[in-house]
Design a protein around this motif. Structure first.
Motif, mmCIF file in Angstrom:
data_model
loop_
_atom_site.group_PDB
_atom_site.id
_atom_site.type_symbol
_atom_site.label_atom_id
_atom_site.label_comp_id
_atom_site.label_asym_id
_atom_site.label_seq_id
_atom_site.Cartn_x
_atom_site.Cartn_y
_atom_site.Cartn_z
ATOM 1 N N TRP A 157 -7.022 41.865 -22.993
ATOM 2 C CA TRP A 157 -7.094 43.335 -23.086
ATOM 3 C C TRP A 157 -7.548 43.972 -21.776
ATOM 4 C CZ3 TRP A 157 -11.540 46.749 -24.958
ATOM 5 C CH2 TRP A 157 -11.110 48.073 -25.059
ATOM 6 N N ASN A 158 -8.669 43.475 -21.228
ATOM 7 C CA ASN A 158 -9.187 44.078 -19.995
ATOM 8 C C ASN A 158 -8.161 43.948 -18.854
ATOM 9 O OD1 ASN A 158 -11.306 45.338 -18.457
ATOM 10 N ND2 ASN A 158 -11.696 43.330 -17.535
ATOM 11 N N ALA A 159 -7.482 42.807 -18.806
ATOM 12 C CA ALA A 159 -6.459 42.612 -17.759
ATOM 13 C C ALA A 159 -5.334 43.641 -17.918
ATOM 14 C CB ALA A 159 -5.905 41.193 -17.825
ATOM 15 N N ALA A 160 -4.965 43.930 -19.168
ATOM 16 C CA ALA A 160 -3.914 44.931 -19.422
ATOM 17 C C ALA A 160 -4.375 46.307 -18.951
ATOM 18 C CB ALA A 160 -3.574 44.974 -20.913
ATOM 19 N N LEU A 161 -5.642 46.639 -19.214
ATOM 20 C CA LEU A 161 -6.175 47.943 -18.798
ATOM 21 C C LEU A 161 -6.175 48.051 -17.270
ATOM 22 C CD1 LEU A 161 -9.191 48.164 -21.288
ATOM 23 C CD2 LEU A 161 -7.008 49.369 -21.462
#
Ligand code: SAM
Length: 219
Positions: free
Chosen positions: A93-97
């Motif tokens: 998730w954080n990588a996508a953000l």
């Protein structure tokens, strides 16, 4: 729960983070709306994805609470085209953000193969194409793509890993939880000056799972 309901609840969470002053920039707000957290949690926890708490992901790890992710992204001061390394992929998730903000290739390292697969599937389902998930020990950084403008570590280290400072560009920034106990750290902002020395600022207490590896904790 229907997608529409998940979406509405998520939008309310984002609005609340903005109202509380935790999401401060338009780029972070837009990234949160582009990639809702419910796309990155195991199906049985989807209905809780809007709650501002960590949630379990496979292999006994966690997806961080939305406020924590927002705090780290705001501290990282991301802009389009910055080269970012994330350590501790987890759900992806954080990588996508990060990818939504920098709009270029993002590198993220995870040490647990099951989570590499989990993150890749989540990223694919969410339609994220510019995140490269690498299996390995992120406490050593990722030399093939160094140097980085930003390195964001989402697991707690006993001290600042030297390779990560080495792999930062001058003027670059490392965001990392560091502390003497496994589940209690200070969130550090480490800025590398032009002469290679570092300036370290603490942003208070946080609780992350341990960074396990050569420059982290022993397994
Ligand atoms: N950023 C994640 C997300 O958006 O879901 C949450 C990360 S979770 C709090 C921390 C992750 O760091 C775990 O998945 C754990 O396996 C991973 N980790 C711990 N030590 C690591 C290391 N040396 N290299 C890479 N990943 C590591």
């Amino acid at each position: 729960m229907e997608m529409e309901e998940l979406r509405k609840k998520w939008e309310r969470t984002v609005e609340s983070l903005v109202r509380q002053g935790i999401i401060r920039s338009e780029v972070v707000r837009r990234a949160f709306l582009k990639y809702p957290r419910y796309l990155f949690v195991p199906e049985k926890y989807r209905k809780w994805a809007h709650v501002d708490e960590p949630l379990p992901i496979p292999a006994g790890q966690t997806i961080s609470a939305p406020h924590m992710v927002a705090i780290m992204l705001e501290l990282a001061d991301l802009r389009p085209k910055l080269k970012v390394l994330e350590i501790g992929t987890g759900s992806g998730w954080n990588a996508a953000l990060i990818a939504a903000i920098v709009d270029t290739h993002v590198y993220t390292i995870e040490r647990i193969p099951e989570l590499v697969e989990f993150a890749r599937k989540n990223l694919e389902r969410a339609g994220v194409k510019n995140v490269h998930v690498i299996l390995g020990d992120g406490s050593k950084g990722f030399p093939p793509r160094a140097p980085y403008d930003r390195i964001i570590v989402t697991a707690g280290a006993p001290e600042i890993p030297k390779p990560l400072v080495e792999q930062l560009k001058p003027g670059g920034k490392l965001i990392i939880p560091v502390g003497p106990y496994h589940l209690w750290q200070d969130l550090l902002e480490v800025v590398k000056r032009e002469d290679g020395s570092v300036e370290v600022k603490s942003h208070g207490g946080v609780a992350f799972v341990p960074l396990i590896g050569e420059h982290g904790w022993e397994e």
